[in-house]
Design an enzyme around this catalytic site. Structure first.
Site, PDB file in Angstrom:
ATOM      1  N   PHE A 160      -7.223   8.516   9.780  1.00 31.80           N
ATOM      2  CA  PHE A 160      -8.518   8.153   9.189  1.00 31.80           C
ATOM      3  C   PHE A 160      -8.721   6.643   9.103  1.00 31.80           C
ATOM      4  O   PHE A 160      -9.737   6.190   8.599  1.00 31.80           O
ATOM      5  CB  PHE A 160      -8.655   8.780   7.788  1.00 31.80           C
ATOM      6  CG  PHE A 160      -7.569   8.390   6.800  1.00 31.80           C
ATOM      7  CD1 PHE A 160      -7.613   7.181   6.121  1.00 31.80           C
ATOM      8  CD2 PHE A 160      -6.496   9.245   6.556  1.00 31.80           C
ATOM      9  CE1 PHE A 160      -6.621   6.818   5.220  1.00 31.80           C
ATOM     10  CE2 PHE A 160      -5.488   8.890   5.648  1.00 31.80           C
ATOM     11  CZ  PHE A 160      -5.559   7.668   4.978  1.00 31.80           C
ATOM     12  N   TYR A 181      -6.054  -2.470   3.758  1.00 32.05           N
ATOM     13  CA  TYR A 181      -5.596  -1.087   3.962  1.00 32.05           C
ATOM     14  C   TYR A 181      -4.436  -1.013   4.957  1.00 32.05           C
ATOM     15  O   TYR A 181      -4.218   0.047   5.561  1.00 32.05           O
ATOM     16  CB  TYR A 181      -6.766  -0.217   4.421  1.00 32.05           C
ATOM     17  CG  TYR A 181      -7.696   0.206   3.293  1.00 32.05           C
ATOM     18  CD1 TYR A 181      -7.208   0.855   2.153  1.00 32.05           C
ATOM     19  CD2 TYR A 181      -9.072  -0.024   3.370  1.00 32.05           C
ATOM     20  CE1 TYR A 181      -8.048   1.247   1.118  1.00 32.05           C
ATOM     21  CE2 TYR A 181      -9.924   0.376   2.339  1.00 32.05           C
ATOM     22  CZ  TYR A 181      -9.404   1.010   1.222  1.00 32.05           C
ATOM     23  OH  TYR A 181     -10.241   1.419   0.200  1.00 32.05           O
ATOM     24  N   GLU A 218      -3.580  -7.944  -4.176  1.00 34.32           N
ATOM     25  CA  GLU A 218      -4.966  -7.636  -3.799  1.00 34.32           C
ATOM     26  C   GLU A 218      -5.954  -8.590  -4.470  1.00 34.32           C
ATOM     27  O   GLU A 218      -6.921  -9.032  -3.842  1.00 34.32           O
ATOM     28  CB  GLU A 218      -5.291  -6.174  -4.148  1.00 34.32           C
ATOM     29  CG  GLU A 218      -4.515  -5.198  -3.263  1.00 34.32           C
ATOM     30  CD  GLU A 218      -4.760  -3.728  -3.602  1.00 34.32           C
ATOM     31  OE1 GLU A 218      -5.536  -3.448  -4.547  1.00 34.32           O
ATOM     32  OE2 GLU A 218      -4.184  -2.866  -2.916  1.00 34.32           O
TER      33      GLU A 218
END
Ligand code: IDP
Ligand code: MG
Length: 150
Positions: free
Chosen positions: A57, A49, A126
């Protein structure tokens, strides 16, 4: 053929929805080339992330994604990235279309059940972040391939 990384997030795991989530990608025709259960480390979560590092957040997101074991899946298929994201639905589940995973099972953005890569380039990156080459069955001849792929 594109690749995309799917993560069945901790809320979906806690709610017993892993099978339901996996089923939807399978029935779409996307081909599973890698799958495993693991508890994501904070290090891997922060790398995965990284683009959100400065967002308010971010800390909560890392806490959430590391809070329980998750199922990670590498999928391959025609337009796999956009097809998987259509199946997943909008980031905010309360606004996601009915019939999508988030639209059928979720309400809140911080509990949105599933991750899918957002570009073909990130799909490759990823998948490589979560799977060693030896963990991928990239070229297995699936018997229905000729009825899914033209
Ligand atoms: P995506 O998962 O639909 O690609 P992104 O914008 O890439 O959405 O955000 C990554 C993840 O970060 C989201 O799936 C969600 O879990 C979390 N997230 C995004 N925005 C917020 C927010 O405003 N509050 C809490 N969590 C958020
Ligand atoms: Mg994203």
């Amino acid at each position: 053929m594109e690749r995309t990384l799917i993560i069945v997030k901790p809320d979906a795991m806690q709610r017993g929805l892993a099978g339901e989530v996996i089923k939807r990608f399978e029935q779409r025709g996307l081909k599973i080339i890698g799958m495993k259960l693991l508890q994501i480390s904070r290090d891997l979560a922060e790398r995965h992330y990284a683009v959100h590092r400065e967002r308010p957040f971010f800390g909560g997101l890392v806490d959430y994604i590391t809070s329980a074991p998750v199922v990670v899946i590498a999928l391959e298929g025609t337009d796999a990235v956009s097809a998987a994201r259509m199946t997943i639905g909008a980031t905010k589940p309360s606004a996601a279309a009915a019939g999508t995973i988030r639209g059928d099972y979720g309400l809140e953005i911080g509990r949105n059940l599933v991750h899918g890569s957002d570009s073909a380039e990130n799909g490759e990156v990823e998948v490589a972040n979560f799977f060693a080459d030896s963990e991928l069955c990239s070229a297995w001849p699936r018997s229905v391939d000729g009825w899914v792929f033209e």
